[in-house]
Scaffold this active site. Structure first.
Site, PDB file in Angstrom:
ATOM      1  N   GLY A 233       1.115  -5.220   1.442  1.00  0.00           N
ATOM      2  CA  GLY A 233       0.126  -5.361   0.367  1.00  0.00           C
ATOM      3  C   GLY A 233       0.653  -6.103  -0.850  1.00  0.00           C
ATOM      4  O   GLY A 233      -0.113  -6.753  -1.569  1.00  0.00           O
TER       5      GLY A 233
ATOM      6  N   ASN B  90       4.423  -7.510   6.868  1.00  0.00           N
ATOM      7  CA  ASN B  90       5.257  -6.886   7.897  1.00  0.00           C
ATOM      8  C   ASN B  90       4.617  -5.660   8.533  1.00  0.00           C
ATOM      9  O   ASN B  90       5.316  -4.830   9.117  1.00  0.00           O
ATOM     10  CB  ASN B  90       6.603  -6.524   7.287  1.00  0.00           C
ATOM     11  CG  ASN B  90       6.465  -5.501   6.171  1.00  0.00           C
ATOM     12  OD1 ASN B  90       5.503  -5.562   5.411  1.00  0.00           O
ATOM     13  ND2 ASN B  90       7.388  -4.563   6.075  1.00  0.00           N
ATOM     14  N   GLU B  91       3.309  -5.550   8.432  1.00  0.00           N
ATOM     15  CA  GLU B  91       2.613  -4.368   8.959  1.00  0.00           C
ATOM     16  C   GLU B  91       3.007  -4.027  10.391  1.00  0.00           C
ATOM     17  O   GLU B  91       3.195  -2.846  10.729  1.00  0.00           O
ATOM     18  CB  GLU B  91       1.087  -4.555   8.870  1.00  0.00           C
ATOM     19  CG  GLU B  91       0.489  -4.314   7.502  1.00  0.00           C
ATOM     20  CD  GLU B  91       0.646  -5.497   6.532  1.00  0.00           C
ATOM     21  OE1 GLU B  91       1.347  -6.470   6.886  1.00  0.00           O
ATOM     22  OE2 GLU B  91       0.084  -5.436   5.431  1.00  0.00           O
TER      23      GLU B  91
ATOM     24  N   LEU C   6       0.826  -1.207   0.000  1.00  0.00           N
ATOM     25  CA  LEU C   6       0.000   0.000   0.000  1.00  0.00           C
ATOM     26  C   LEU C   6       0.859   1.256   0.000  1.00  0.00           C
ATOM     27  O   LEU C   6       1.855   1.340   0.723  1.00  0.00           O
ATOM     28  CB  LEU C   6      -0.928   0.006   1.213  1.00  0.00           C
ATOM     29  CG  LEU C   6      -1.848  -1.215   1.358  1.00  0.00           C
ATOM     30  CD1 LEU C   6      -2.810  -1.011   2.530  1.00  0.00           C
ATOM     31  CD2 LEU C   6      -2.602  -1.495   0.074  1.00  0.00           C
TER      32      LEU C   6
END
Lengths: 281, 281, 281
Positions: free
Chosen positions: A133, A157-158, A88
């Site tokens: 994303g 890996n957010e 994203l």
């Protein structure tokens, strides 16, 4: 429960005429009518980030192919060296209006609903790193082939950015790697080098970079050997529960995203992350 | 469904003042304020069985640490040689009153709800055998390191005693090892030697006994490198469904335990099991 | 949720007197009263296909054993060389009346409900290929041993025939191999050679053909070492969700089968498949 003869997920059509071959700004689409296989090549330098424009183009391109009887499968790959997609676009989530956040998030959802629910065979040819994303795009395909370069990594890996993967990222991940690996990798925000990704089943196989295209075509041929209708109903049976969950909670998910992303603490950590990325260049 | 920005599970507080460092009867708690890591060391010889007193102390200690801003992670280990924990104390389930069974079972539930739902990073340093409830303690942590001694075994072996693991023991187990391994091991009441436990994913890694502490500290540091808030929300997203199931059926689960454990056939097999244990000594 | 002391699934009895030992037309049943272990040997040449007659006999035989206190476990194997079972009999699904389709499908459901929900220990001794419904029989047992001959293959290959595995075939498969392997294998209609089947967990172990019987008996003894009641309740706890799903949707599932199988396109592809099989001979 899904069963014999049930229809697969059908999303409302975008108001677009079908078309055989087309190129765009951020994604190059090529359809080989003899094999029925299209390639969607991401060419949005520097890192193929999933901006609102990219996502819109992605959905339109996929919808065109979905409605094109000549197309039965799509290979997703990158035209940008060393990166599949960076995920994203953080600039879409930073310092924008509530309306913008809503529009952006709806586009992210739409991309996933169309890709994970696609009736076509979808193969990810992952020729570079693929965090967040970008990893979701690969996870949503039917099969994942990755270049065997250990410098390329992939993962949701957010958590490392101080944010939380949405529940439907998580559901997609669990469906691929199982609950335990998903729990550990999501909490640690793990980016796995290609060999590690293979070990936990995040990707299905590794190939040398020069063999990637050839391998993707071979895998696609294997999947296309099956009768479309039975394969599509089977795919729908496997994915419907998870797709339906987002469809049922879509507006709520948008509101959750907005209220989360609007927090000053989150905005601050995203700004810091972007600063860090700029310095890296 | 859990998603962005949702709060994680918050249990009602026990009426206790927070405190920096404390020692008790059955569990030794040490908090290293510089690292934010506490150690809860089970010291209830001969086998660290989960008696009502032990469970009460466990819950109080964990609650104190949970409310202590200086504490971000807990390592669980044993001060008793060769045994991590032998699981639920059978004397609490034998020849006691209905009220006692209810109180005991509520304490077992409470222990699991607090540990599986903890906001802190939880690492099990399994330095001995860990059957039944002892295995549950390890399964409820974020990460499991076990001493590589094949004489140490771990598993939910309830079936061997003629009893059935409660559904939430089973849910926790399935979340770690998957449905198939859980089905097989639960039916057989398998106690797996450390190397087998690693193979099926019941523990995450094995180390020589003298490296256990060091390894646990290193793993903890890796998990604490993540921002707490994102990690906590992620953990909650992964575990909420299973936690909520017990919360929703808690009283029913207590009644089921009481009616099961009160059966003469079950009382008899527990008495026989205790006799056998006494003879072993 | 299932828990301590809950009863396991009990289907309504067939109106049959219990009996110690019996032989039939299509299945040979032998009960060793000293060990409590029965063997159900499929002897319906050429390929042990699951015809209405076979299924009826299967259900009656299993019910007799279930009600026989002398029987605690059943080993399923084939008396026909090179084939365990070829799955559902296609002649029952081709050019027949709606009533016949309904009766046939109800018998398929009944077979699975009784086998997957059996209180006895069930071991599949897979001594030949086992596609589609044959694979379902094996998947529904507690343990699967297969002859290590790579010419023997096993899998839910329905998609290759242009049909879709019912949701409860899928649920059973997912419970054994997990979501990812199930999704891939069901979409591809994969028939896995024995060594591949072992690798993905579709079978539990491989043995040379001459050791199969001995191994099945040894595995059975291991499972029978557990107290029946606890083992049965545990099995029920693991399988109840999936069994209940079919029970709740049974009539709907029959209607879905009928409307799917009655389609001219499906009838045509089944006729073509049968022609192909005839030519192979």
């Amino acid at each position: 429960p899904p069963t014999w003869g049930r229809g697969s997920l059908r999303l409302p059509s975008l108001p677009l005429a079908p078309c055989r071959a087309f190129s765009n700004n951020k994604i190059l689409v090529e359809l080989d009518e003899s094999s029925g296989v299209a390639t969607m090549k991401f060419k949005s330098p520097p890192v193929n980030s999933l901006s609102l424009d990219f996502l819109t183009e992605f959905c339109i391109s996929l919808e065109k192919l979905e409605n094109d009887r000549a197309c039965r499968g799509v290979i997703f790959t990158s035209a940008v060296p060393k990166i599949f997609s960076s995920g994203l676009d953080i600039t879409e989530m930073c310092g924008k209006s509530t309306e913008h956040y809503a529009e952006f998030w709806r586009a992210v959802q739409e991309m996933w609903l169309r890709l994970y629910g696609s009736n076509m065979v979808t193969v990810a040819a992952v020729n570079g790193s693929s965090p967040a994303g970008g990893c979701l795009v690969a996870l949503s395909c039917d099969y994942r082939i990755m270049v065997e370069n250990p410098k390329f990594s992939i993962g949701l890996n957010e958590a490392q950015l101080g944010i939380v993967a949405p529940f439907w990222f998580k559901d997609t991940f669990v469906n691929v790697v199982g609950h335990r690996v998903a729990e550990r990798c999501l909490q640690l925000g793990s980016l796995l080098p290609a060999p590690e990704a293979l070990k936990v089943g995040l990707v299905d196989e590794l190939v040398p970079e020069e063999k990637l295209q050839e391998k993707a075509v071979a895998v696609m041929a294997q999947w296309l050997a099956l009768p479309d209708h039975a394969r599509q109903l089977t795919k729908s049976m496997m994915r419907k529960v998870v797709l339906d969950r987002l469809v049922a909670h879509r507006e709520e998910d948008i509101q959750n995203f907005i209220s989360f992303i609007s927090k000053e603490s989150i905005q601050k950590s995203l700004r810091m992350y972007m600063e860090m990325l700029k310095k890296k260049k």
